[in-house]
Scaffold this motif. Structure first.
Motif, PDB file in Angstrom:
ATOM      1  N   GLY A   1       0.390  -1.410   0.236  1.00 15.54           N
ATOM      2  CA  GLY A   1      -0.518  -0.060   0.261  1.00 15.54           C
ATOM      3  C   GLY A   1       0.980   1.107  -0.390  1.00 15.54           C
ATOM      4  N   ARG A   2       1.906   0.862  -0.250  1.00 10.62           N
ATOM      5  CA  ARG A   2       3.110   2.244  -0.983  1.00 10.62           C
ATOM      6  C   ARG A   2       2.982   2.902  -1.815  1.00 10.62           C
ATOM      7  N   PRO A   3       2.898   4.377  -1.756  1.00  6.37           N
ATOM      8  CA  PRO A   3       3.131   4.748  -3.157  1.00  6.37           C
ATOM      9  C   PRO A   3       4.213   4.276  -4.204  1.00  6.37           C
ATOM     10  N   TYR A   4       4.586   4.851  -5.408  1.00  4.85           N
ATOM     11  CA  TYR A   4       5.734   4.609  -5.955  1.00  4.85           C
ATOM     12  C   TYR A   4       5.278   5.071  -7.224  1.00  4.85           C
ATOM     13  N   LEU A   5       6.670   6.143  -8.265  1.00  7.53           N
ATOM     14  CA  LEU A   5       6.967   6.043  -9.507  1.00  7.53           C
ATOM     15  C   LEU A   5       6.143   5.717 -10.805  1.00  7.53           C
TER      16      LEU A   5
ATOM     17  N   VAL B   1       5.757  10.594 -16.301  1.00  6.10           N
ATOM     18  CA  VAL B   1       6.449  10.225 -15.015  1.00  6.10           C
ATOM     19  C   VAL B   1       4.696  10.705 -13.951  1.00  6.10           C
ATOM     20  N   PHE B   2       4.305   9.480 -13.033  1.00  6.29           N
ATOM     21  CA  PHE B   2       3.019   9.729 -12.363  1.00  6.29           C
ATOM     22  C   PHE B   2       3.427   8.994 -10.948  1.00  6.29           C
ATOM     23  N   LEU B   3       2.871   9.568 -10.550  1.00  3.42           N
ATOM     24  CA  LEU B   3       2.874   9.289  -8.706  1.00  3.42           C
ATOM     25  C   LEU B   3       1.180   8.398  -9.088  1.00  3.42           C
TER      26      LEU B   3
END
Ligand SMILES: NC(=O)N[C@@H](O)C(=O)O
Ligand code: NI
Length: 167
Positions: free
Chosen positions: A92-96, A113-115
Motif C-alpha cells: 500500500g505504498r506509493p511509487y513512481l 511520470v506518474f505518482l
C-alpha cells in the motif's frame, strides 16, 4: 531544460492518462465487477490485458524494491517487446511510474511520470518504454505478472539528457 538537465513534473496516475501506455489496475477502474462466493466477495474483473508472444507463458513474481533516493534523476528506459509487465504494490505504498510510448525513438517530451497510489497497480503494454521499478519511502514488495519465454525480452535505451523528476 536547464543546465543540461531535462525536468519532468509528476502527475497523478489515472486510467485515462495512462491509456497510451497500458492499464491501471484498481478496483474503481473495473469495467465489470460482480458479487461471487455467495455474496461474500466482490470480483473486480479483467483489469489488465496480459500479453505474451507465441510459445511464452505468463508468470507471477515478487519484486522487492529498495526505495529510490530523492531527488531522482533518470538516465535510461527499457521495454519488453514480447510481453506486458504488471506491477501491483503489496504494502500500500506509493511509487513512481515513468513511461514513454512504444516505438523506435523517444523524445524527452514524450516521457510521462506518474505518482501511483498504494492501491493502484500498472500494466505496461508490450513495447511500452518504462523505467525499472521506482519504489519510494521504504523497501516495497510488488506482485509482478510478466513473460517467461525464449530469447531476450528487455531492450534498454539511454536518455539523451538526465531527466530530473520533480515531485
Ligand atoms: N528486469 C526486470 O525484470 N525488471 C524491470 O523489467 C522492471 O520494469 O522493473
Ligand atoms: Ni520492466
Amino acid at each position: 531544460m536547464s543546465n543540461g538537465v531535462y525536468s519532468i513534473a509528476v502527475e497523478p496516475l489515472t486510467a485515462a492518462a495512462f491509456a497510451p501506455f497500458g492499464d491501471v489496475i484498481e478496483a474503481s477502474n473495473a469495467a465489470r465487477h460482480f458479487s461471487i462466493n455467495g455474496g461474500n466477495t466482490e470480483r473486480y474483473h479483467d483489469l489488465a490485458n496480459i500479453e505474451v508472444d507465441a510459445g511464452a507463458r505468463p508468470i507471477i513474481s515478487i519484486f522487492r524494491g529498495q526505495p529510490r533516493a530523492l531527488p531522482l534523476t533518470l538516465t535510461m528506459l527499457e521495454r519488453h517487446p514480447h510481453g506486458s509487465q504488471a506491477f501491483m504494490p503489496l504494502q500500500g505504498r506509493p511509487y513512481l511510474v515513468a513511461v514513454a510510448p512504444a516505438g523506435e525513438h523517444v523524445a524527452l517530451s514524450d516521457i510521462r511520470v506518474f505518482l501511483a497510489r498504494g492501491d493502484q497497480g500498472v500494466n505496461y503494454s508490450a513495447g511500452t518504454w518504462h523505467h525499472p521499478l521506482l519504489a519510494l519511502d521504504g523497501v516495497s514488495d510488488f506482485l509482478v505478472v510478466d513473460r517467461a519465454g525464449e530469447g531476450p525480452n528487455c531492450d534498454e535505451m539511454d536518455l539523451p539528457l538526465p531527466v530530473l523528476i520533480t515531485l
